[in-house]
Each structure stands twice: as C-alpha cells, then as structure tokens.
Design a protein around this motif. Sequence first.
Motif, short mmCIF file in Angstrom:
data_model
loop_
_atom_site.label_atom_id
_atom_site.label_comp_id
_atom_site.label_asym_id
_atom_site.label_seq_id
_atom_site.Cartn_x
_atom_site.Cartn_y
_atom_site.Cartn_z
N THR A 1 22.66 25.13 21.03
CA THR A 1 23.21 25.29 22.38
C THR A 1 24.56 26.01 22.28
OG1 THR A 1 22.11 23.29 23.13
CG2 THR A 1 23.94 24.08 24.47
N ASP B 1 22.09 32.45 29.78
CA ASP B 1 21.05 31.92 30.65
C ASP B 1 21.67 31.40 31.95
OD1 ASP B 1 18.77 32.12 28.74
OD2 ASP B 1 19.98 30.70 27.59
N LYS C 1 19.32 35.67 19.05
CA LYS C 1 18.52 34.91 18.08
C LYS C 1 19.04 33.48 17.94
CE LYS C 1 17.46 39.02 15.28
NZ LYS C 1 17.71 39.68 13.96
N GLY D 1 19.87 23.65 24.65
CA GLY D 1 18.87 24.66 24.36
C GLY D 1 19.06 25.96 25.11
N ALA D 2 20.25 26.20 25.65
CA ALA D 2 20.50 27.41 26.43
C ALA D 2 21.88 27.95 26.10
CB ALA D 2 20.39 27.12 27.92
N LYS E 1 20.63 31.48 19.98
CA LYS E 1 20.53 30.50 21.07
C LYS E 1 19.19 29.77 21.09
CE LYS E 1 19.03 33.48 24.90
NZ LYS E 1 19.37 33.92 26.27
N SER E 2 18.22 30.22 20.31
CA SER E 2 16.97 29.45 20.20
C SER E 2 17.11 28.33 19.18
CB SER E 2 15.82 30.38 19.82
OG SER E 2 16.01 30.94 18.53
N HIS E 3 18.25 28.27 18.47
CA HIS E 3 18.47 27.25 17.44
C HIS E 3 19.59 26.28 17.79
CE1 HIS E 3 15.88 29.28 14.44
NE2 HIS E 3 16.33 30.40 14.98
#
Length: 258
Positions: free
Chosen positions: A207, A223, A201, A50-51, A203-205
């Motif tokens: 890894t 991140d 955008k 998730g990052a 990286k919220s969907h």
Amino acid sequence: MKPSNLPTSALTPNGLSNDPSAPMLSLDDVHTYIGQFHILQGISMQVRRGAATVLLGRNGAGKTTTLKTIMGLIPPRNGAIAFNGAKLDGEITYKLARRGIGYVPEDRGIFRDMTVEENLKLAARSVSSGEYRQRLDFCTELFPDMQRFMRQKAGTLSGGQQQMVAMSRGLMVDNKLLLIDEPSKGLAPIVVQAVIEALVKLKSHITILLVEQNFTMASIVGDYFYLIDDGHNVANGTMEELINDKELTRKYLGVGGV
C-alpha cells in the motif's frame, strides 16, 4: 468528489483491525503545529489497503508535514491517527516503523558515505539472509540499473539513482505501508518515467501513500487522491474523478489535467 469529513469508527484504542475492507491508515481531524505556525488544520484521510493514494496540493499546502506527522517526526497536537485500527498518535517514530510503515523522505535520507549495498543491508538488518536476498532481487527487478552501482558510495550517485536506493530501503523489511515524498523531484524526465513504472509495479505488492507535484505521475500511479490547500482538506475521490475535473485541477494544482 467530496470533502474529507471522515468518521472515527475505524479507530480503536488498541489491537489491529481484522476487517479487510477497513482502511489501512486513518487520519481524523489532525492538527499539527511547527513552532507557532498551525500547518495542518483538521486533516482527515483514509488510505485504502492494496492501493496507491496520492496526496496533492500546492507547495506549502502541508503535504510533507502530513507524512512527518504520520511518522511521529512532528507529533500532532490534536486529532487521531490509526494504522490497521491501532492508534498511532503520540507514538515514537522507531516504534511506528516497527509496525510496518516505511518512509521515503523528500531528501531521500540515504547514508551518503556508505555503499548502496551497505545502505540496503542496514535497512534489512532484522531479516534473515535468505529473506534479504529475496528482497534484494525484488528491488533489482524494480530498478535493474541498481545492480551496476551496488558497491558505489551512495553520495556519488545521481539524483535518480539515489531515489532508487531510497525506495529500495523501504522494501528491505516487511513494511505494509510505504510513505513516499516527492520521488520525481529534481529528476530528468527519462528517470521520472522509470520511477513511474516502478511505482505502478510496486503498488500491487504494498500500500502506498504518495506525495507528488508531478500531476502526470500522480495520475498514472494513483488510484485515489486527497487534495489539501493551506492545511485543509479540499476534496477526495478516485484519481479518474480528479483527472476529469478540470476546474478543480486548475484552481488548486495549476494544471488543466493530463
């Protein structure tokens, strides 16, 4: 800021990890040779799910070799690699892709004599027509310009347009992790900005493990970071820590920060 001496507790002989806090991808003391040359000399890394994790270092540090080693294109001679807790080292590349790891190589790897649409359909050959349409819509939301050249041969596109196609191909199946090698290379500043916005955008969907020389892009998208030099781990931490460490960025990246 710390060196990357990581435990192997996340590595399991087989099966997938059920722990959401466990790293999605782990490398532990990985050594890779190209011919007689010892390129990766004990690389360790953990990519959090998730990052966006950015792999940084000077030219020749071993960044691209790290991605190719993860994908089995250059098998490691020693060390362990795990994805969702399952060991990967020694596995054939196409089987790694089936596990949900997408790879956007530095040279983009698109089929130049095929249209953009054909490139995307080939990547999505294992998904249903409905899912293909959903994924295509997602890609064209990320890269609106791509709608204009869907029927154009990929080899006739600009470098920035080819990069859009290459990244979109990695999104046409259910990949959990996307490895992206130098997406800003050779692109005009305005196109680099578009790629940055798409990655933020994206990286919220999914890894992301990103190799990038453009420190501005890395600092905006990333991140977490890992810094390698001459095939060795140098430091890792949050991107904010790296941005604030002027001495480290000057010494290993040739920049004083952003």
